[in-house]
Design a protein around this motif. Sequence first.
Motif, PDB file in Angstrom:
ATOM      1  N   HIS A  92       0.855  -1.200   0.000  1.00  0.00           N
ATOM      2  CA  HIS A  92       0.000   0.000   0.000  1.00  0.00           C
ATOM      3  C   HIS A  92       0.889   1.249   0.000  1.00  0.00           C
ATOM      4  N   PHE A  93       1.735   1.299  -1.032  1.00  0.00           N
ATOM      5  CA  PHE A  93       2.847   2.260  -1.039  1.00  0.00           C
ATOM      6  C   PHE A  93       3.065   2.774  -2.453  1.00  0.00           C
ATOM      7  N   THR A  94       3.374   4.067  -2.556  1.00  0.00           N
ATOM      8  CA  THR A  94       3.744   4.685  -3.827  1.00  0.00           C
ATOM      9  C   THR A  94       5.128   5.303  -3.704  1.00  0.00           C
ATOM     10  N   LEU A  95       5.999   4.958  -4.630  1.00  0.00           N
ATOM     11  CA  LEU A  95       7.291   5.626  -4.793  1.00  0.00           C
ATOM     12  C   LEU A  95       7.157   6.557  -5.986  1.00  0.00           C
ATOM     13  N   PHE A  96       7.286   7.865  -5.745  1.00  0.00           N
ATOM     14  CA  PHE A  96       7.054   8.868  -6.788  1.00  0.00           C
ATOM     15  C   PHE A  96       8.332   9.660  -7.044  1.00  0.00           C
ATOM     16  N   LEU A  97       8.746   9.727  -8.312  1.00  0.00           N
ATOM     17  CA  LEU A  97       9.931  10.490  -8.701  1.00  0.00           C
ATOM     18  C   LEU A  97       9.506  11.758  -9.423  1.00  0.00           C
ATOM     19  N   HIS A  98       9.930  12.903  -8.874  1.00  0.00           N
ATOM     20  CA  HIS A  98       9.764  14.181  -9.570  1.00  0.00           C
ATOM     21  C   HIS A  98      10.470  14.128 -10.922  1.00  0.00           C
ATOM     22  N   LYS A  99      10.042  14.941 -11.868  1.00  0.00           N
ATOM     23  CA  LYS A  99      10.621  14.900 -13.210  1.00  0.00           C
ATOM     24  C   LYS A  99      12.110  15.223 -13.215  1.00  0.00           C
ATOM     25  N   ASN A 149       6.822  11.797 -12.732  1.00  0.00           N
ATOM     26  CA  ASN A 149       6.637  12.683 -13.891  1.00  0.00           C
ATOM     27  C   ASN A 149       7.788  12.473 -14.862  1.00  0.00           C
ATOM     28  N   ASN A 150       8.004  11.222 -15.253  1.00  0.00           N
ATOM     29  CA  ASN A 150       9.118  10.825 -16.099  1.00  0.00           C
ATOM     30  C   ASN A 150      10.464  11.050 -15.415  1.00  0.00           C
ATOM     31  N   GLY A 151      10.501  10.915 -14.078  1.00  0.00           N
ATOM     32  CA  GLY A 151      11.773  10.883 -13.376  1.00  0.00           C
ATOM     33  C   GLY A 151      12.603   9.694 -13.833  1.00  0.00           C
ATOM     34  N   THR A 152      13.873   9.666 -13.434  1.00  0.00           N
ATOM     35  CA  THR A 152      14.843   8.716 -13.985  1.00  0.00           C
ATOM     36  C   THR A 152      15.403   7.802 -12.910  1.00  0.00           C
ATOM     37  N   ILE A 153      15.535   6.530 -13.262  1.00  0.00           N
ATOM     38  CA  ILE A 153      16.272   5.573 -12.444  1.00  0.00           C
ATOM     39  C   ILE A 153      17.433   5.067 -13.289  1.00  0.00           C
TER      40      ILE A 153
END
Length: 460
Positions: A92-99, A149-153
Amino acid sequence: MLGLVLILAESRTAFASREFHKGKRNHGGVKCGRKHSAVLTDFGGVGDGITSNTKAFKAAVDHLSRFASDGGAQLIVPPGKWLTGSFNLTSHFTLFLHKDAVILGSQDESEWPLVALLPSYGKGRDFPDARFSSLIFGTNLTDVVITGNNGTIDGQGEPWWIKYRAHQLNATRPYLIEIMYSDKIQISNLTLINSPSWFVHPIYCSNIIVQGLTILAPVTSPNTDGIDPDSCTNMRIEDCFIVSGDDCIAVKSGWDQYGIKFGKPTKKLVIRRLTCISPDSATIALGSEMSGGIQDVRIEDITALSTQSGIRIKSARGRGGYVKDIFARRMTLKTMKYVFWMTGSYGSHPDQGFNPNAVPDVDRINYRDIVAENVTYSARLEGISGDPFKGICISNTTIKLTETPKKLQWNCTNVAGVTSNVTPKTCDMLPEKEGKVFDCPFPKNRLSIEDVPLKTCSLD
């Protein structure tokens, strides 16, 4: 000039980070449908591309895991370059990357712990007795979203590739994202680059959506598969762009006797609106590790450019299992070595314990509405002696050849099926069906995963 470009890029990142934090401490300025929220910097994260954030990621996930039963939680990765080793997710978790966020895989092997070998493989693929955890890892989870938002890994894979080629590793290389034994997983709207090995590997999972990924690796990089559904049920992959040193998508279900014993197939899989570039590999591979079975795969609206083959079935004696009820339509292929390729002798084995009498059942393979140009071979179809690949159907297919095509366009052995309206003329084992022109089948019903909405996040 390059130095100035780098300075300007760093300045933009620093400015974005300041703007992100200004007046946005409440939920990080991001809404993802979770009741609780935190920003990586709340746990000591430093986005300078140098400082390790492994402890910060682990502390953040550990803190947010306590809210799993209270509306869930999200972790925001703000603008910056966040160097880290492997870390685990929670339910029940979201990992969110800023653009403007970049997660960087550490090049320190001590930040990548070893994890158990996969039971359906029995051995590590690079090194038999051990394997590294993926950069982002999870097991026995429910309701996980990895998005941005199309962040990068960035896996920073080149040192791993060098060590692999030099036989300097003592464990199988890590993947970028691996989720195991989990349900309701979504991975979307990200750029993934330079994984040490495979990029996205859901295994023993159900109800998975992978959407809107840009996956990039040098076409010479070893084993950098884009997306590998592995012993998974109810999955859709759509709207992805992949440049890879290996198969853009490789559908799997275990390796020889280990996969047969584990017995968990990949089934009910939708792949659509994929663009692939991979000069030495397949757009979509079925196998070669397919010993648990692959069934009901629906592939449509595919574009491949400068790629070795379209859909490739890879199997061998010892694999066992099956590949059946495969449906593909509306494929546009440009500059290909093979349009159709099936291999019954893809013979790498985990060890000598495989059963040579375990042969695969390949049946009901359907292709239609395909346009290909600048092609060297139309088809290389090689079944297994005494175990032919059967039920092959190809219809409404036009293949335009390169200026120097091979003389034998349809190389067929141990296969059986029918064709309709295919140019150039097929082999005798795939005769033109008598009577009127027909289309090979494609299912009319929808899989349940097709109606599951994608969970997205919005910035305030």
